[in-house]
Design a protein around this motif. Sequence first.
Motif, PDB file in Angstrom:
ATOM      1  N   SER A 116       0.650  -1.041  -0.080  1.00  0.00           N
ATOM      2  CA  SER A 116       0.016  -0.264   0.058  1.00  0.00           C
ATOM      3  C   SER A 116       1.024   1.215   0.135  1.00  0.00           C
ATOM      4  O   SER A 116       1.887   1.286   0.559  1.00  0.00           O
ATOM      5  N   HIS A 117       0.393   2.330  -0.513  1.00  0.00           N
ATOM      6  CA  HIS A 117       0.766   3.806  -0.617  1.00  0.00           C
ATOM      7  C   HIS A 117       0.333   4.352   0.702  1.00  0.00           C
ATOM      8  O   HIS A 117      -0.837   3.939   1.359  1.00  0.00           O
ATOM      9  N   LEU A 177      -1.360   7.041   0.990  1.00  0.00           N
ATOM     10  CA  LEU A 177      -2.697   7.332   0.739  1.00  0.00           C
ATOM     11  C   LEU A 177      -3.527   6.499   0.052  1.00  0.00           C
ATOM     12  O   LEU A 177      -4.599   6.596  -0.475  1.00  0.00           O
ATOM     13  N   SER A 178      -3.261   5.202   0.381  1.00  0.00           N
ATOM     14  CA  SER A 178      -3.859   4.118  -0.410  1.00  0.00           C
ATOM     15  C   SER A 178      -5.439   3.878   0.183  1.00  0.00           C
ATOM     16  O   SER A 178      -5.636   4.066   1.264  1.00  0.00           O
ATOM     17  N   LEU A 179      -6.302   3.513  -0.602  1.00  0.00           N
ATOM     18  CA  LEU A 179      -7.568   2.951  -0.224  1.00  0.00           C
ATOM     19  C   LEU A 179      -7.561   1.954   0.214  1.00  0.00           C
ATOM     20  O   LEU A 179      -8.450   1.294   0.842  1.00  0.00           O
ATOM     21  N   GLY A 212      -8.868  -0.764  -6.936  1.00  0.00           N
ATOM     22  CA  GLY A 212      -8.103  -0.538  -8.125  1.00  0.00           C
ATOM     23  C   GLY A 212      -8.064  -1.733  -9.142  1.00  0.00           C
ATOM     24  O   GLY A 212      -8.306  -2.694  -8.840  1.00  0.00           O
ATOM     25  N   ILE A 220      -8.893   4.543 -10.542  1.00  0.00           N
ATOM     26  CA  ILE A 220      -9.666   5.486  -9.719  1.00  0.00           C
ATOM     27  C   ILE A 220      -8.993   6.897 -10.169  1.00  0.00           C
ATOM     28  O   ILE A 220      -7.690   7.139  -9.615  1.00  0.00           O
ATOM     29  N   GLY A 275      -7.308  10.430  -9.995  1.00  0.00           N
ATOM     30  CA  GLY A 275      -6.647  11.192  -9.056  1.00  0.00           C
ATOM     31  C   GLY A 275      -6.230  10.367  -7.697  1.00  0.00           C
ATOM     32  O   GLY A 275      -6.023  11.205  -6.721  1.00  0.00           O
ATOM     33  N   LYS A 276      -6.410   9.018  -7.794  1.00  0.00           N
ATOM     34  CA  LYS A 276      -6.154   8.382  -6.498  1.00  0.00           C
ATOM     35  C   LYS A 276      -4.833   7.515  -6.745  1.00  0.00           C
ATOM     36  O   LYS A 276      -4.809   6.965  -7.697  1.00  0.00           O
ATOM     37  N   LYS A 277      -3.986   7.302  -5.780  1.00  0.00           N
ATOM     38  CA  LYS A 277      -2.829   6.640  -5.736  1.00  0.00           C
ATOM     39  C   LYS A 277      -3.370   5.132  -4.895  1.00  0.00           C
ATOM     40  O   LYS A 277      -3.869   5.477  -3.909  1.00  0.00           O
ATOM     41  N   CYS A 278      -3.480   4.066  -5.384  1.00  0.00           N
ATOM     42  CA  CYS A 278      -4.255   2.914  -5.146  1.00  0.00           C
ATOM     43  C   CYS A 278      -3.267   1.855  -4.565  1.00  0.00           C
ATOM     44  O   CYS A 278      -3.647   0.710  -4.087  1.00  0.00           O
TER      45      CYS A 278
END
Length: 510
Positions: free
Chosen positions: A34-35, A37-39, A113, A137, A139-142
């Motif tokens: 995961s990052h 900011l990951s979901l 993702g 997604i 604009g998102k880093k997943c």
Amino acid sequence: MSNTFLNMASIGDFDPLNAAIPATKVEITVSCSSHPLSLLCLLCTVCVLYTQGIGNKEWREFGRTEVIDNTLNPDFVRKFVLDYFFEERQNLRLDLYDVDSNSADLSKHDFLGQACCTLGEVVGSLGSRVEKPLGGIPGKKCGTVIVKAEELSNCRESVLMQFCGNKLDKKDFFGKSDPFLVFYRSNEDGSFTICHKTEVVKNTLNPVWQAFKIPVRALCNGDHDRTVKIEVYDWDRDGSHDFIGEFSTSYRELSRGQSQFNVYEVGVCSSVTLLSFLVDIEVTFLDYIKGGPYQLNAYAMALKAVGEIIQDYDSDKMFPALGFGAKLPPDGRVSHEFALNGNPQNPYCSGIEGVMESYYQSLKSVQLYGPTNFSPVINHVARYAASVKDGSQYFILLIITDGVISDMAQTKESIVNVRHTHAPMVELDGDEVRISSRGRFAERDIVQFVPFRDYVDRTGNHILSMARLAKDVLAEIPDQFLSYMRTRGVKPSPAPPPYTPPALPVHTQI
């Protein structure tokens, strides 16, 4: 999260005209990194694998992993096994979801993702490992999905193992630990791949985990000396499981079973012990095809039950076996008197096992065909019996049929004609009224009819039920035998002299 969410893998497109022969089978392992900011943060995650059809390029779901709760870095245990074709481009798509319910409908869950690759790309990468960013997604880093591949050996063994723990470290401030085991298979590049997790045993320092079954190829890919790493954890609800300890072993060591060699230290005074190790061979559909599709049907069960008893009273154990009601190769002529072993000049089979083998072989070569005529077989045996008049031989004819007689009149005539010889219908059984044909009665009651259906054990105890069947089929044989010998005035031969052991030489001790 309940695993009732999971469904079975679906089969992708298959074109039999263009299908290549798979060079090998490849096992795909999926994990995620995961990052910040990951979901993927502390969600219940599942990975869904899609494959693409060759013709229409349609994505088809191949399978799903298990659901992993509350983790930033899910490492899925459930693998995907794919046929690998070097000459084809095999597109793969991996979708991640946050599971919100037990529904198998993916639209009911949150999409996290997606990543795409080819199977050849994974196999051809360094260490057969690729990392792909999760997209889909805007604009998102997943985060990142990690895909690893390993060629599977053709090992078809599985092992059933059970472990227990002793005095494991206490990790919880309140209460005891909630321990579980995680098994890893070592890879050729020195890394490890998760292959099994036990259940969590709550609130104990001396857990006994349930026995589990795992394919040997999943545990060590058929290499009995490959390292197997086992980690011990204390389960926590938030997914931050506490590490208790670890140990390494191998299939070869584990195969020793419960012994001092399979007690492993995981702390100062803590240990994990192998309680049992049982090897099982996985059977496949082809195993059944190679071994022949025929199991013991009702005919074979009756033949075996009765034959194994009666053969004890036959000196040479050679039995003529005849079939009736079939079209024979090569011209398809209908016969009611043919040799099961295919040799009309010598229809004899060695023992009941030989009869059974000939029966199964004939099922593969002839075509069953009506009507069902008994008289040709009865006349065949009568001709043999008529040639022996001194009582030195006694003939017994066992007929196994579906209960239909197309030539009842001729069958009755044949039985009545057996006046100077000897032999499934109630009408043929002379227990109450002696069988007759055209005003002539049979000289003796020489027919015993036993319906197979009355001996079917609904509990599946075929050994006991077949023993009862054989007993009733053969029950009248002694009386029929004595009746024949008395009417023919045949006296029993003198009994042989009693056995006398050979004299042993006298040894004089010096």
